[in-house]
Enzyme design. Structure first.
Site, PDB file in Angstrom:
ATOM      1  N   MET A  14       0.808  -1.227   0.000  1.00  0.00           N
ATOM      2  CA  MET A  14       0.000   0.000   0.000  1.00  0.00           C
ATOM      3  C   MET A  14       0.839   1.274   0.000  1.00  0.00           C
ATOM      4  O   MET A  14       0.494   2.259  -0.668  1.00  0.00           O
ATOM      5  CB  MET A  14      -0.932   0.014   1.216  1.00  0.00           C
ATOM      6  CG  MET A  14      -1.973  -1.073   1.216  1.00  0.00           C
ATOM      7  SD  MET A  14      -3.066  -1.015  -0.218  1.00  0.00           S
ATOM      8  CE  MET A  14      -4.058   0.431   0.136  1.00  0.00           C
ATOM      9  N   ASP A  33      10.582   3.336   5.297  1.00  0.00           N
ATOM     10  CA  ASP A  33      10.477   1.910   5.643  1.00  0.00           C
ATOM     11  C   ASP A  33      11.701   1.565   6.482  1.00  0.00           C
ATOM     12  O   ASP A  33      12.544   2.436   6.755  1.00  0.00           O
ATOM     13  CB  ASP A  33      10.371   1.034   4.369  1.00  0.00           C
ATOM     14  CG  ASP A  33       9.623  -0.274   4.637  1.00  0.00           C
ATOM     15  OD1 ASP A  33      10.079  -1.063   5.485  1.00  0.00           O
ATOM     16  OD2 ASP A  33       8.583  -0.505   4.004  1.00  0.00           O
ATOM     17  N   VAL A  98       2.083   0.130   7.995  1.00  0.00           N
ATOM     18  CA  VAL A  98       2.951  -0.998   8.373  1.00  0.00           C
ATOM     19  C   VAL A  98       2.060  -2.232   8.564  1.00  0.00           C
ATOM     20  O   VAL A  98       0.829  -2.117   8.512  1.00  0.00           O
ATOM     21  CB  VAL A  98       3.788  -0.671   9.641  1.00  0.00           C
ATOM     22  CG1 VAL A  98       4.640   0.573   9.405  1.00  0.00           C
ATOM     23  CG2 VAL A  98       2.920  -0.488  10.874  1.00  0.00           C
ATOM     24  N   GLU A 100      -0.366  -5.342   9.579  1.00  0.00           N
ATOM     25  CA  GLU A 100      -1.628  -5.289  10.345  1.00  0.00           C
ATOM     26  C   GLU A 100      -1.488  -5.987  11.707  1.00  0.00           C
ATOM     27  O   GLU A 100      -2.194  -6.959  11.991  1.00  0.00           O
ATOM     28  CB  GLU A 100      -2.734  -5.919   9.474  1.00  0.00           C
ATOM     29  CG  GLU A 100      -4.152  -5.824  10.023  1.00  0.00           C
ATOM     30  CD  GLU A 100      -4.785  -4.443   9.882  1.00  0.00           C
ATOM     31  OE1 GLU A 100      -4.075  -3.460   9.652  1.00  0.00           O
ATOM     32  OE2 GLU A 100      -6.012  -4.376  10.021  1.00  0.00           O
ATOM     33  N   LYS A 105       2.032  -1.424  15.076  1.00  0.00           N
ATOM     34  CA  LYS A 105       1.403  -0.113  14.856  1.00  0.00           C
ATOM     35  C   LYS A 105       1.623   0.786  16.088  1.00  0.00           C
ATOM     36  O   LYS A 105       1.965   1.963  15.946  1.00  0.00           O
ATOM     37  CB  LYS A 105      -0.090  -0.279  14.580  1.00  0.00           C
ATOM     38  CG  LYS A 105      -0.347  -1.170  13.361  1.00  0.00           C
ATOM     39  CD  LYS A 105      -1.399  -0.611  12.478  1.00  0.00           C
ATOM     40  CE  LYS A 105      -1.699  -1.489  11.285  1.00  0.00           C
ATOM     41  NZ  LYS A 105      -1.327  -0.899  10.017  1.00  0.00           N
ATOM     42  N   SER A 127      -6.788  -1.955   8.165  1.00  0.00           N
ATOM     43  CA  SER A 127      -7.995  -2.492   7.536  1.00  0.00           C
ATOM     44  C   SER A 127      -9.056  -2.839   8.562  1.00  0.00           C
ATOM     45  O   SER A 127     -10.210  -3.046   8.205  1.00  0.00           O
ATOM     46  CB  SER A 127      -7.651  -3.775   6.773  1.00  0.00           C
ATOM     47  OG  SER A 127      -6.617  -3.549   5.866  1.00  0.00           O
ATOM     48  N   HIS A 148      -8.231   4.945   5.641  1.00  0.00           N
ATOM     49  CA  HIS A 148      -8.106   3.621   5.027  1.00  0.00           C
ATOM     50  C   HIS A 148      -8.323   3.645   3.513  1.00  0.00           C
ATOM     51  O   HIS A 148      -9.449   3.786   3.042  1.00  0.00           O
ATOM     52  CB  HIS A 148      -9.118   2.676   5.714  1.00  0.00           C
ATOM     53  CG  HIS A 148      -9.047   1.273   5.218  1.00  0.00           C
ATOM     54  ND1 HIS A 148     -10.129   0.439   5.187  1.00  0.00           N
ATOM     55  CD2 HIS A 148      -8.011   0.551   4.716  1.00  0.00           C
ATOM     56  CE1 HIS A 148      -9.770  -0.732   4.697  1.00  0.00           C
ATOM     57  NE2 HIS A 148      -8.493  -0.694   4.400  1.00  0.00           N
ATOM     58  N   GLU A 160     -11.906   5.333   3.830  1.00  0.00           N
ATOM     59  CA  GLU A 160     -12.688   5.332   5.069  1.00  0.00           C
ATOM     60  C   GLU A 160     -11.942   6.198   6.090  1.00  0.00           C
ATOM     61  O   GLU A 160     -10.781   5.915   6.404  1.00  0.00           O
ATOM     62  CB  GLU A 160     -12.845   3.913   5.616  1.00  0.00           C
ATOM     63  CG  GLU A 160     -13.761   3.029   4.791  1.00  0.00           C
ATOM     64  CD  GLU A 160     -13.817   1.584   5.304  1.00  0.00           C
ATOM     65  OE1 GLU A 160     -14.841   0.922   5.087  1.00  0.00           O
ATOM     66  OE2 GLU A 160     -12.834   1.119   5.911  1.00  0.00           O
ATOM     67  N   ASN A 198     -14.322  -3.854   4.853  1.00  0.00           N
ATOM     68  CA  ASN A 198     -13.745  -5.168   5.157  1.00  0.00           C
ATOM     69  C   ASN A 198     -14.695  -6.056   5.949  1.00  0.00           C
ATOM     70  O   ASN A 198     -14.582  -7.279   5.907  1.00  0.00           O
ATOM     71  CB  ASN A 198     -12.402  -5.021   5.870  1.00  0.00           C
ATOM     72  CG  ASN A 198     -11.291  -4.867   4.850  1.00  0.00           C
ATOM     73  OD1 ASN A 198     -11.253  -5.591   3.862  1.00  0.00           O
ATOM     74  ND2 ASN A 198     -10.432  -3.899   5.046  1.00  0.00           N
TER      75      ASN A 198
HETATM   76  N1  LIG Z   1      -2.702  -4.983   1.146  1.00  0.00           N
HETATM   77  C1  LIG Z   1      -3.888  -4.412   1.008  1.00  0.00           C
HETATM   78  O1  LIG Z   1      -4.618  -4.689   0.073  1.00  0.00           O
HETATM   79  C2  LIG Z   1      -4.370  -3.385   1.983  1.00  0.00           C
HETATM   80  C3  LIG Z   1      -5.474  -2.590   1.649  1.00  0.00           C
HETATM   81  C4  LIG Z   1      -5.889  -1.595   2.534  1.00  0.00           C
HETATM   82  C5  LIG Z   1      -5.240  -1.445   3.743  1.00  0.00           C
HETATM   83  N2  LIG Z   1      -4.174  -2.242   4.050  1.00  0.00           N
HETATM   84  C6  LIG Z   1      -3.511  -2.022   5.334  1.00  0.00           C
HETATM   85  O2  LIG Z   1      -2.324  -1.285   5.098  1.00  0.00           O
HETATM   86  C7  LIG Z   1      -1.334  -1.681   6.052  1.00  0.00           C
HETATM   87  C8  LIG Z   1      -0.101  -2.143   5.296  1.00  0.00           C
HETATM   88  O3  LIG Z   1      -0.462  -3.249   4.504  1.00  0.00           O
HETATM   89  P1  LIG Z   1       0.438  -3.707   3.263  1.00  0.00           P
HETATM   90  O4  LIG Z   1      -0.358  -4.703   2.538  1.00  0.00           O
HETATM   91  O5  LIG Z   1       1.006  -2.534   2.551  1.00  0.00           O
HETATM   92  O6  LIG Z   1       1.627  -4.467   4.051  1.00  0.00           O
HETATM   93  P2  LIG Z   1       3.048  -4.920   3.474  1.00  0.00           P
HETATM   94  O7  LIG Z   1       3.462  -6.066   4.320  1.00  0.00           O
HETATM   95  O8  LIG Z   1       2.988  -5.103   2.002  1.00  0.00           O
HETATM   96  O9  LIG Z   1       3.977  -3.663   3.770  1.00  0.00           O
HETATM   97  C9  LIG Z   1       4.261  -3.228   5.073  1.00  0.00           C
HETATM   98  C10 LIG Z   1       5.582  -2.483   5.034  1.00  0.00           C
HETATM   99  O10 LIG Z   1       5.804  -1.914   6.325  1.00  0.00           O
HETATM  100  C11 LIG Z   1       7.193  -2.011   6.594  1.00  0.00           C
HETATM  101  N3  LIG Z   1       7.441  -1.856   8.022  1.00  0.00           N
HETATM  102  C12 LIG Z   1       7.324  -2.770   9.008  1.00  0.00           C
HETATM  103  N4  LIG Z   1       7.631  -2.200  10.196  1.00  0.00           N
HETATM  104  C13 LIG Z   1       7.937  -0.898   9.952  1.00  0.00           C
HETATM  105  C14 LIG Z   1       8.335   0.190  10.762  1.00  0.00           C
HETATM  106  N5  LIG Z   1       8.486   0.050  12.077  1.00  0.00           N
HETATM  107  N6  LIG Z   1       8.590   1.383  10.169  1.00  0.00           N
HETATM  108  C15 LIG Z   1       8.453   1.526   8.815  1.00  0.00           C
HETATM  109  N7  LIG Z   1       8.069   0.514   8.002  1.00  0.00           N
HETATM  110  C16 LIG Z   1       7.812  -0.675   8.561  1.00  0.00           C
HETATM  111  C17 LIG Z   1       7.582  -3.380   6.034  1.00  0.00           C
HETATM  112  O11 LIG Z   1       8.980  -3.480   5.836  1.00  0.00           O
HETATM  113  C18 LIG Z   1       6.782  -3.408   4.744  1.00  0.00           C
HETATM  114  O12 LIG Z   1       7.509  -2.879   3.652  1.00  0.00           O
HETATM  115  C19 LIG Z   1      -1.981  -2.747   6.927  1.00  0.00           C
HETATM  116  O13 LIG Z   1      -2.529  -2.143   8.071  1.00  0.00           O
HETATM  117  C20 LIG Z   1      -3.086  -3.282   6.046  1.00  0.00           C
HETATM  118  O14 LIG Z   1      -4.149  -3.832   6.789  1.00  0.00           O
HETATM  119  C21 LIG Z   1      -3.708  -3.189   3.186  1.00  0.00           C
END
Ligand SMILES: NC(=O)c1ccc[n+]([C@@H]2O[C@H](COP(=O)([O-])OP(=O)(O)OC[C@H]3O[C@@H](n4cnc5c(N)ncnc54)[C@H](O)[C@@H]3O)[C@@H](O)[C@H]2O)c1
Length: 290
Positions: A14, A33, A98, A100, A105, A127, A148, A160, A198
């Site tokens: 994301m 990151d 970051v 979920e 978080k 989410s 969101h 959202e 969701n």
């Molecule tokens: N994947 C989806 O379709 C989607 C859709 C909407 C919302 N979300 C939400 O977005 C959030 C991220 O999901 P995602 O799919 O992008 O996850 P992801 O695993 O693809 O990416 C998360 C990133 O966060 C980084 N990270 C971890 N700890 C960290 C820190 N302390 N500081 C900085 N970076 C850090 C990781 O290295 C990774 O690159 C979650 O809360 C998820 O629920 C995801």
């Protein structure tokens, strides 16, 4: 409050696209990151999305290739990739993206509280998790809210805006205005597990996961049948591979814990997550990805 500079924490599935959305709206954005390689992947994603969007405008003869090249450079240059918090001292709005997990978080929100100016809004792209619990890790719970986006953030118009127990009206208004500046449609949601989208989507997916496993069906056959019905652009298992199996799995677990057995936690997905086969982002999930 106007957002002059924003930040995105987490450059994964994301984060890179969220940074691209902000930069496309003309607002400078920091993308952070934990490792440079993850930052670089997020920046590359932002560049590719920008190129594709501008390429479409060239195809439709709305802009020239020369305009597209210069606009792409301007947009990409508005995104500053980093592994540190040095550039967070003058940000107005942060989107946390970051993994979920509440413990990750909360750690990030506590750090953000230290490194951002007191007026900055700290928003989560979660989410399903509690905004109030994330806000407890800060000294500014009134300035914490959910923000969101949906996958893929560059295309999906909805955001959202979620209200925690202590979120102020001013924060919600600024978040809604910011969504509008990003050319998105904001809907205000109460803080219930899964919020609106969701809760509905995972409920439908639950039934598919439950039947697939009860009847021992092949996931590819299930995807094919659902896709051929013409109601959705792709089957739910392929979609889960794109979204990230860990993210979908943790959302399902959280909704099952919150609402009980009407939400199903897929055993096949659990096995894949435990084997670190998380879908497209690791090259393998329900499908193999090139
Ligand atoms: N994947 C989806 O379709 C989607 C859709 C909407 C919302 N979300 C939400 O977005 C959030 C991220 O999901 P995602 O799919 O992008 O996850 P992801 O695993 O693809 O990416 C998360 C990133 O966060 C980084 N990270 C971890 N700890 C960290 C820190 N302390 N500081 C900085 N970076 C850090 C990781 O290295 C990774 O690159 C979650 O809360 C998820 O629920 C995801």
């Amino acid at each position: 409050m106007f957002v002059f500079k924003a930040a995105v924490v987490g450059a994964g599935t994301m984060g890179g696209e969220i940074a691209q959305v902000v930069a496309s709206a003309g607002i400078p954005v920091v993308l952070k990151d934990v490792k440079q390689e993850f930052v670089d992947t997020g920046l590359e994603k932002a560049r590719q999305v920008t190129e594709a969007q501008l390429g479409n405008l060239v195809k439709k003869e709305k802009i020239t290739q020369e305009d597209a090249d210069s606009q792409r450079d301007e947009i990409v240059e508005r995104i500053t990739g980093t592994t540190g918090y040095e550039a967070f001292g003058d940000v107005d709005f942060v989107v946390e993206a970051v993994p979920e997990r509440m413990e990750i978080k909360q750690a990030v929100f506590s750090e953000l509280d230290e490194v951002t100016p007191g007026h900055a809004i700290l928003a989560s792209n979660t989410s399903s998790l509690s905004i109030t619990e994330m806000a407890e890790a800060t000294l500014r719970p009134d300035k914490v809210c959910g923000f969101h986006f949906f996958y893929p953030a560059s295309m999906m118009r909805l955001i959202e805006v979620i209200e925690g127990d202590d979120t102020s009206d001013e924060t919600l208004q600024t978040a809604s205005n910011f969504a509008q500046a990003l050319r998105k449609t904001a809907v205000r949601c109460g803080e219930v597990p899964g919020f609106v989208v969701n809760r509905v989507l995972t409920s439908a997916m639950s039934e598919v996961w439950r039947v697939t496993e009860a009847e021992d069906l092949d996931v590819k056959d299930v995807d094919k049948a659902i896709q051929e019905s013409g109601t959705v652009p792709m089957g739910p298992y392929y979609l889960t591979d794109l979204l990230g199996l860990d993210t979908v799995f943790h959302v399902a677990e959280h909704l099952h814990d919150s609402y009980g057995d009407r939400f199903y936690v897929s055993k096949r997905m659990r096995e894949l997550v435990e084997a670190k086969n998380l879908g497209q982002k690791t090259g393998k999930g329900f499908y193999e990805h090139g």
